[in-house]
Design a protein around this motif. Structure first.
Motif, PDB file in Angstrom:
ATOM      1  N   VAL A   1       0.818  -1.215   0.000  1.00 19.84           N
ATOM      2  CA  VAL A   1       0.000   0.000   0.000  1.00 19.84           C
ATOM      3  C   VAL A   1       0.852   1.265   0.000  1.00 19.84           C
ATOM      4  O   VAL A   1       0.445   2.291  -0.548  1.00 19.84           O
ATOM      5  CB  VAL A   1      -0.975  -0.015   1.206  1.00 19.84           C
ATOM      6  N   PHE A   2       2.056   1.197   0.589  1.00 17.90           N
ATOM      7  CA  PHE A   2       2.936   2.367   0.560  1.00 17.90           C
ATOM      8  C   PHE A   2       3.350   2.703  -0.875  1.00 17.90           C
ATOM      9  O   PHE A   2       3.271   3.853  -1.304  1.00 17.90           O
ATOM     10  CB  PHE A   2       4.182   2.122   1.412  1.00 17.90           C
ATOM     11  N   TRP A   3       3.806   1.690  -1.612  1.00 13.51           N
ATOM     12  CA  TRP A   3       4.282   1.919  -2.974  1.00 13.51           C
ATOM     13  C   TRP A   3       3.138   2.247  -3.927  1.00 13.51           C
ATOM     14  O   TRP A   3       3.343   2.912  -4.948  1.00 13.51           O
ATOM     15  CB  TRP A   3       5.047   0.698  -3.472  1.00 13.51           C
ATOM     16  N   ASP A   4       1.931   1.830  -3.603  1.00 14.09           N
ATOM     17  CA  ASP A   4       0.779   2.106  -4.460  1.00 14.09           C
ATOM     18  C   ASP A   4       0.220   3.510  -4.249  1.00 14.09           C
ATOM     19  O   ASP A   4       0.012   4.254  -5.208  1.00 14.09           O
ATOM     20  CB  ASP A   4      -0.320   1.071  -4.189  1.00 14.09           C
ATOM     21  N   LEU A   5      -0.018   3.880  -2.990  1.00 16.08           N
ATOM     22  CA  LEU A   5      -0.726   5.132  -2.712  1.00 16.08           C
ATOM     23  C   LEU A   5       0.173   6.287  -2.259  1.00 16.08           C
ATOM     24  O   LEU A   5      -0.058   7.433  -2.634  1.00 16.08           O
ATOM     25  CB  LEU A   5      -1.803   4.893  -1.644  1.00 16.08           C
ATOM     26  N   ALA A   6       1.185   5.993  -1.446  1.00 13.81           N
ATOM     27  CA  ALA A   6       2.001   7.070  -0.873  1.00 13.81           C
ATOM     28  C   ALA A   6       2.762   7.906  -1.898  1.00 13.81           C
ATOM     29  O   ALA A   6       3.033   9.088  -1.620  1.00 13.81           O
ATOM     30  CB  ALA A   6       2.962   6.508   0.176  1.00 13.81           C
ATOM     31  N   PRO A   7       3.160   7.384  -3.078  1.00 10.44           N
ATOM     32  CA  PRO A   7       3.855   8.252  -4.035  1.00 10.44           C
ATOM     33  C   PRO A   7       3.090   9.518  -4.390  1.00 10.44           C
ATOM     34  O   PRO A   7       3.699  10.563  -4.660  1.00 10.44           O
ATOM     35  CB  PRO A   7       4.031   7.351  -5.266  1.00 10.44           C
ATOM     36  N   HIS A   8       1.757   9.455  -4.374  1.00 10.05           N
ATOM     37  CA  HIS A   8       0.978  10.664  -4.650  1.00 10.05           C
ATOM     38  C   HIS A   8       1.265  11.734  -3.598  1.00 10.05           C
ATOM     39  O   HIS A   8       1.607  12.881  -3.926  1.00 10.05           O
ATOM     40  CB  HIS A   8      -0.519  10.339  -4.652  1.00 10.05           C
TER      41      HIS A   8
END
Length: 344
Positions: free
Chosen positions: A168-175
């Motif tokens: 979930v970090f690599w999916d959502l946090a980049p935004h």
């Protein structure tokens, strides 16, 4: 490339994000979309027809060998970004690549170095950095309207989709990280990163997570990401010494609100008090007006593709260049390392 002509671009990847890129390249007067490339010929053909019957390619090598191509947009899984970007750069093409820029710092650094060595533009598609609301947030911070930044709280939660290749970090946090890198003076350069993730459904990866990082002068940013929430929330609060703003991306009427409210630490202390009483006497609370800046309506991806063209034309780094992608990636890798260390 003749800078007096419109640059020619192809989109690699006709899956989830590729159609959005292709549509905006096709609609932009700054670009000529010449091809769509995907291993699935039927999928590529469908997209090519939808954006003006451009050419269909199923081989990246054949695409990059074309002499009527100046740039590519890569919209494929993160693990493929490194080999595809290097191949494109070595073929003399400018590149914009979907977030995250790569799946490791070492690979991203090689991509950045290759682009510099060849004098080509490498751009990260941090789409939110091209939205009117994020541009306004950056302006408010640059102009000092918020004062010194004291904290950032960001929440990005929803129900699914659990990704097969990333947590979930690599999916959502980049935004959220790309936004912070764009709006904070000096970008993201934290001394450390603390991350805590949970996998309560047994997916084999973190599905719920909290990320905390310092942003200078005692200020801290926290990012909450979650695939398991039944409600969708997209909200960021940036607190300053003068004002605080709240960005609610799901509120179409009042997306951005600025509050003249906060806590002030008085410069003069109550000398007759000591300890906790003295500290409490130095704090005062400010209650003022709330206002919502007017925001223009324009598509962020249209702004992004136009910035890509401008960077090529002017021979300069793009607003969200490879270095920006690298800074975001450093935080993600540190978050992963922190969790792995915590589990050891």
């Amino acid at each position: 490339m003749d800078t007096a002509t419109t640059p020619r671009v192809a989109v690699i990847g006709a899956g989830y994000w590729g159609p959005n890129l292709a549509r905006n390249f096709a609609a932009s007067p700054e670009w000529t979309l010449v091809a769509v490339c995907d291993r699935d010929e039927a999928r590529a053909s469908k997209l090519a027809a939808a954006v003006g019957h451009v050419d269909v390619e199923t081989s990246v090598d054949e695409l990059l060998a074309r002499d009527d191509l100046d740039a590519v947009a890569i919209a494929t899984p993160a693990a493929t970004h490194h080999p595809l970007t290097l191949a494109a750069l070595r073929a003399g093409k400018h590149v914009v690549v979907e977030k995250p820029i790569a799946d490791s710092i070492e690979k991203a650094q090689e991509m950045v170095d290759e682009a510099k060595r060849r004098g080509l533009v490498l751009m990260t598609d941090h789409t939110f950095c091209y939205t009117p609301v994020v541009a306004k947030i950056r302006e408010l911070i640059e102009n000092g309207d918020l004062g010194d930044i004291l904290f950032v709280d960001s929440v990005r939660i929803n129900l699914g989709l659990v990704q097969p290749d990333v947590d979930v970090f690599w999916d959502l946090a980049p935004h959220d990280l790309s936004i912070l890198d764009f709006v904070l003076p000096g970008g993201l350069k934290p001394e450390y990163v603390a991350a805590h993730g949970g996998d309560p459904i047994g997916a084999g990866k973190a599905c719920v997570g909290h990320l905390v990082l310092p942003i200078g002068d005692g200020a801290v940013a926290s990012v909450h990401v979650n695939w398991l929430s039944p409600t969708k929330v997209r909200q960021m609060t940036i607190g300053g010494s003068r004002r605080t703003l709240i960005w609610d991306d799901l509120n179409p009427v009042q997306r951005l609100s600025v509050f003249d409210r906060g806590v002030t630490l008085e410069s003069q202390s109550a000398t007759e008090l000591d300890g906790d009483a003295k500290a409490a006497a130095k704090v005062s609370y400010r209650l003022g007006d709330t206002w919502s800046p007017a925001l223009p309506e324009r598509e962020a991806l249209r702004e992004m593709v136009n910035e890509f063209a401008a960077a090529i034309r002017e021979g300069r780094p793009a607003r969200t260049d490879g270095e920006a992608g690298l800074r975001v990636l450093r935080v993600l890798e540190e978050a992963t390392a922190t969790m792995n260390g915590a589990r050891a």
